[in-house]
Design a protein around this motif. Structure first.
Motif, PDB file in Angstrom:
ATOM      1  N   ALA A   1      28.185  12.156  38.384  1.00  0.00           N
ATOM      2  CA  ALA A   1      28.458  13.290  38.381  1.00  0.00           C
ATOM      3  C   ALA A   1      28.977  13.883  38.329  1.00  0.00           C
ATOM      4  O   ALA A   1      30.542  13.460  38.332  1.00  0.00           O
ATOM      5  N   SER A   2      29.623  15.166  38.072  1.00  0.00           N
ATOM      6  CA  SER A   2      30.624  15.959  38.841  1.00  0.00           C
ATOM      7  C   SER A   2      31.437  16.792  39.759  1.00  0.00           C
ATOM      8  O   SER A   2      30.107  16.406  40.803  1.00  0.00           O
ATOM      9  N   PRO A   3      32.040  16.202  39.901  1.00  0.00           N
ATOM     10  CA  PRO A   3      32.660  16.127  41.222  1.00  0.00           C
ATOM     11  C   PRO A   3      32.214  17.626  42.348  1.00  0.00           C
ATOM     12  O   PRO A   3      32.334  18.584  41.563  1.00  0.00           O
ATOM     13  N   PRO A   4      32.209  17.694  43.788  1.00  0.00           N
ATOM     14  CA  PRO A   4      31.522  19.101  43.704  1.00  0.00           C
ATOM     15  C   PRO A   4      32.712  19.885  43.787  1.00  0.00           C
ATOM     16  O   PRO A   4      34.489  20.142  43.994  1.00  0.00           O
ATOM     17  N   GLY A   5      32.296  21.195  43.504  1.00  0.00           N
ATOM     18  CA  GLY A   5      32.875  22.443  43.539  1.00  0.00           C
ATOM     19  C   GLY A   5      33.631  22.284  41.726  1.00  0.00           C
ATOM     20  O   GLY A   5      34.316  23.039  41.503  1.00  0.00           O
ATOM     21  N   PHE A   6      33.630  21.298  40.825  1.00  0.00           N
ATOM     22  CA  PHE A   6      34.322  21.378  39.199  1.00  0.00           C
ATOM     23  C   PHE A   6      33.653  21.831  38.759  1.00  0.00           C
ATOM     24  O   PHE A   6      31.821  22.144  38.624  1.00  0.00           O
ATOM     25  N   TRP A   7      33.815  22.288  37.696  1.00  0.00           N
ATOM     26  CA  TRP A   7      32.867  23.632  37.160  1.00  0.00           C
ATOM     27  C   TRP A   7      33.743  22.636  35.088  1.00  0.00           C
ATOM     28  O   TRP A   7      34.517  23.503  35.382  1.00  0.00           O
ATOM     29  N   TYR A   8      32.923  22.095  34.542  1.00  0.00           N
ATOM     30  CA  TYR A   8      33.208  22.624  33.196  1.00  0.00           C
ATOM     31  C   TYR A   8      33.891  24.115  32.734  1.00  0.00           C
ATOM     32  O   TYR A   8      32.771  25.241  32.530  1.00  0.00           O
ATOM     33  N   ASP A   9      35.014  24.059  31.983  1.00  0.00           N
ATOM     34  CA  ASP A   9      35.141  25.566  31.293  1.00  0.00           C
ATOM     35  C   ASP A   9      35.761  25.279  30.012  1.00  0.00           C
ATOM     36  O   ASP A   9      36.613  25.005  29.868  1.00  0.00           O
ATOM     37  N   GLN A  10      34.137  24.840  28.470  1.00  0.00           N
ATOM     38  CA  GLN A  10      35.289  24.385  27.646  1.00  0.00           C
ATOM     39  C   GLN A  10      36.163  24.797  26.168  1.00  0.00           C
ATOM     40  O   GLN A  10      34.865  25.683  26.511  1.00  0.00           O
ATOM     41  N   GLN A  11      36.798  24.689  25.411  1.00  0.00           N
ATOM     42  CA  GLN A  11      37.341  25.578  24.325  1.00  0.00           C
ATOM     43  C   GLN A  11      36.075  26.397  23.549  1.00  0.00           C
ATOM     44  O   GLN A  11      36.008  26.906  23.069  1.00  0.00           O
ATOM     45  N   GLU A  12      35.653  24.795  22.872  1.00  0.00           N
ATOM     46  CA  GLU A  12      34.901  24.704  22.494  1.00  0.00           C
ATOM     47  C   GLU A  12      33.068  24.989  22.946  1.00  0.00           C
ATOM     48  O   GLU A  12      32.245  24.088  24.115  1.00  0.00           O
ATOM     49  N   ALA A  13      32.062  24.824  21.504  1.00  0.00           N
ATOM     50  CA  ALA A  13      30.583  25.060  22.569  1.00  0.00           C
ATOM     51  C   ALA A  13      30.102  23.109  21.997  1.00  0.00           C
ATOM     52  O   ALA A  13      31.258  22.778  21.570  1.00  0.00           O
ATOM     53  N   GLU A  14      29.415  23.277  22.551  1.00  0.00           N
ATOM     54  CA  GLU A  14      28.836  21.644  22.825  1.00  0.00           C
ATOM     55  C   GLU A  14      27.321  21.589  22.933  1.00  0.00           C
ATOM     56  O   GLU A  14      26.579  22.214  23.959  1.00  0.00           O
ATOM     57  N   TRP A  15      26.798  21.417  21.678  1.00  0.00           N
ATOM     58  CA  TRP A  15      25.053  21.274  21.655  1.00  0.00           C
ATOM     59  C   TRP A  15      25.064  19.265  22.259  1.00  0.00           C
ATOM     60  O   TRP A  15      25.813  18.559  21.424  1.00  0.00           O
ATOM     61  N   VAL A  16      24.177  19.622  23.217  1.00  0.00           N
ATOM     62  CA  VAL A  16      23.783  17.897  23.719  1.00  0.00           C
ATOM     63  C   VAL A  16      22.645  17.879  23.653  1.00  0.00           C
ATOM     64  O   VAL A  16      21.882  18.839  23.499  1.00  0.00           O
ATOM     65  N   LEU A  17      22.172  16.543  23.054  1.00  0.00           N
ATOM     66  CA  LEU A  17      21.087  16.166  23.434  1.00  0.00           C
ATOM     67  C   LEU A  17      20.731  14.817  24.692  1.00  0.00           C
ATOM     68  O   LEU A  17      22.146  13.535  24.114  1.00  0.00           O
ATOM     69  N   LEU A  18      20.287  14.335  25.672  1.00  0.00           N
ATOM     70  CA  LEU A  18      19.923  13.503  25.868  1.00  0.00           C
ATOM     71  C   LEU A  18      19.045  12.586  25.077  1.00  0.00           C
ATOM     72  O   LEU A  18      18.237  12.650  25.044  1.00  0.00           O
ATOM     73  N   LEU A  19      19.982  11.260  25.276  1.00  0.00           N
ATOM     74  CA  LEU A  19      18.369  10.322  23.924  1.00  0.00           C
ATOM     75  C   LEU A  19      17.967   9.258  24.610  1.00  0.00           C
ATOM     76  O   LEU A  19      17.129   9.250  24.396  1.00  0.00           O
ATOM     77  N   VAL A  20      18.770   9.261  25.913  1.00  0.00           N
ATOM     78  CA  VAL A  20      17.617   8.222  26.843  1.00  0.00           C
ATOM     79  C   VAL A  20      18.066   8.383  28.299  1.00  0.00           C
ATOM     80  O   VAL A  20      19.162   8.950  28.704  1.00  0.00           O
ATOM     81  N   GLY A  21      17.404   7.966  29.289  1.00  0.00           N
ATOM     82  CA  GLY A  21      18.048   8.424  30.506  1.00  0.00           C
ATOM     83  C   GLY A  21      17.572   9.507  31.441  1.00  0.00           C
ATOM     84  O   GLY A  21      16.253  10.066  30.585  1.00  0.00           O
ATOM     85  N   GLY A  22      18.134  10.060  31.862  1.00  0.00           N
ATOM     86  CA  GLY A  22      17.867  10.659  32.472  1.00  0.00           C
ATOM     87  C   GLY A  22      19.258  12.174  33.212  1.00  0.00           C
ATOM     88  O   GLY A  22      20.086  10.580  33.824  1.00  0.00           O
ATOM     89  N   ALA A  23      19.158  13.040  33.777  1.00  0.00           N
ATOM     90  CA  ALA A  23      20.622  13.976  33.647  1.00  0.00           C
ATOM     91  C   ALA A  23      19.524  15.398  34.744  1.00  0.00           C
ATOM     92  O   ALA A  23      18.424  15.699  34.582  1.00  0.00           O
ATOM     93  N   ARG A  24      20.603  15.841  34.810  1.00  0.00           N
ATOM     94  CA  ARG A  24      20.624  17.233  35.746  1.00  0.00           C
ATOM     95  C   ARG A  24      21.309  18.092  35.342  1.00  0.00           C
ATOM     96  O   ARG A  24      22.936  16.949  35.773  1.00  0.00           O
ATOM     97  N   LEU A  25      21.962  19.015  34.990  1.00  0.00           N
ATOM     98  CA  LEU A  25      22.728  19.794  34.610  1.00  0.00           C
ATOM     99  C   LEU A  25      22.541  21.690  35.223  1.00  0.00           C
ATOM    100  O   LEU A  25      21.238  21.844  35.526  1.00  0.00           O
ATOM    101  N   ARG A  26      23.771  21.966  35.470  1.00  0.00           N
ATOM    102  CA  ARG A  26      23.550  23.165  36.412  1.00  0.00           C
ATOM    103  C   ARG A  26      25.338  24.107  35.691  1.00  0.00           C
ATOM    104  O   ARG A  26      25.242  24.160  35.124  1.00  0.00           O
ATOM    105  N   PHE A  27      23.919  25.377  35.414  1.00  0.00           N
ATOM    106  CA  PHE A  27      24.881  26.155  34.467  1.00  0.00           C
ATOM    107  C   PHE A  27      25.362  27.207  35.650  1.00  0.00           C
ATOM    108  O   PHE A  27      25.024  27.398  37.353  1.00  0.00           O
TER     109      PHE A  27
END
Lengths: 120, 120
Positions: B52-78
């Protein structure tokens, strides 16, 4: 596999919530749906059910196409290769623009779901 | 989810034959592999296992990212949404450049395979 990207009967619908659930009925023909479209980039999900390219037909596309088979099964043929490629879930191939290819077979028993990224 | 694209420890390797088989061991950290790279486009497969991302860390990316979860499971926060998004296989999301987000959770019991398309 241009029909997946270019306005095919079956139409372009905006991003389904989940690419693997509630699949459209592809018995009457492949169904392509545009997930994302940007200049120079198009992400398309296509559902096939037993369709193949007509005899003697070869795709000759303006755009390059990176394709990933998500579920199901297919066989792809390139004009410049002697043997077909068997595609199982997880298999991907990048098809250069104007590299002639055709879909020899998709599984008639279960939907095949393709993810295609059309790019320059 | 920038580390998946930007030279992360775990490294960039060229296109695995099949994106769902022979997965790399992600116990020590996410493993990102570039499948395709073109100007303005990068397709990356990432395997996570409980990261998971470290506590308090937020990604702030230069590029746009289209993401598809293929297998497994995750939780994403904006940062601009009150609740997490639960991602199951087949779920996709397009993350605009500089839209702050973090990975709250990935399944620790089974590999999670992401397909990311970084684009302009």
């Amino acid at each position: 596999m241009a029909p997946r990207g270019g306005g095919r009967a079956g139409g372009d619908v905006t991003a389904p919530a989940n690419l693997l659930r509630d699949l459209p009925d592809a018995r009457a023909g492949e169904v392509g749906e545009t997930i994302l479209a940007r200049p120079g980039l198009r992400i398309v999900r296509t559902v096939s059910l037993g369709q193949a390219s007509p005899p003697g037909f070869w795709y000759d596309q303006q755009e390059a196409e990176w394709v990933l088979l998500l579920v199901g099964g297919a066989r792809l043929r390139f004009a410049d290769e002697a043997v077909e490629r068997v595609l199982n879930p997880g298999d991907s191939v990048d098809i250069a623009a104007h590299r002639r290819h055709r879909v020899e077979w998709t599984d008639p028993a279960t939907p095949t779901v393709w993810l295609a990224v059309f790019h320059d």
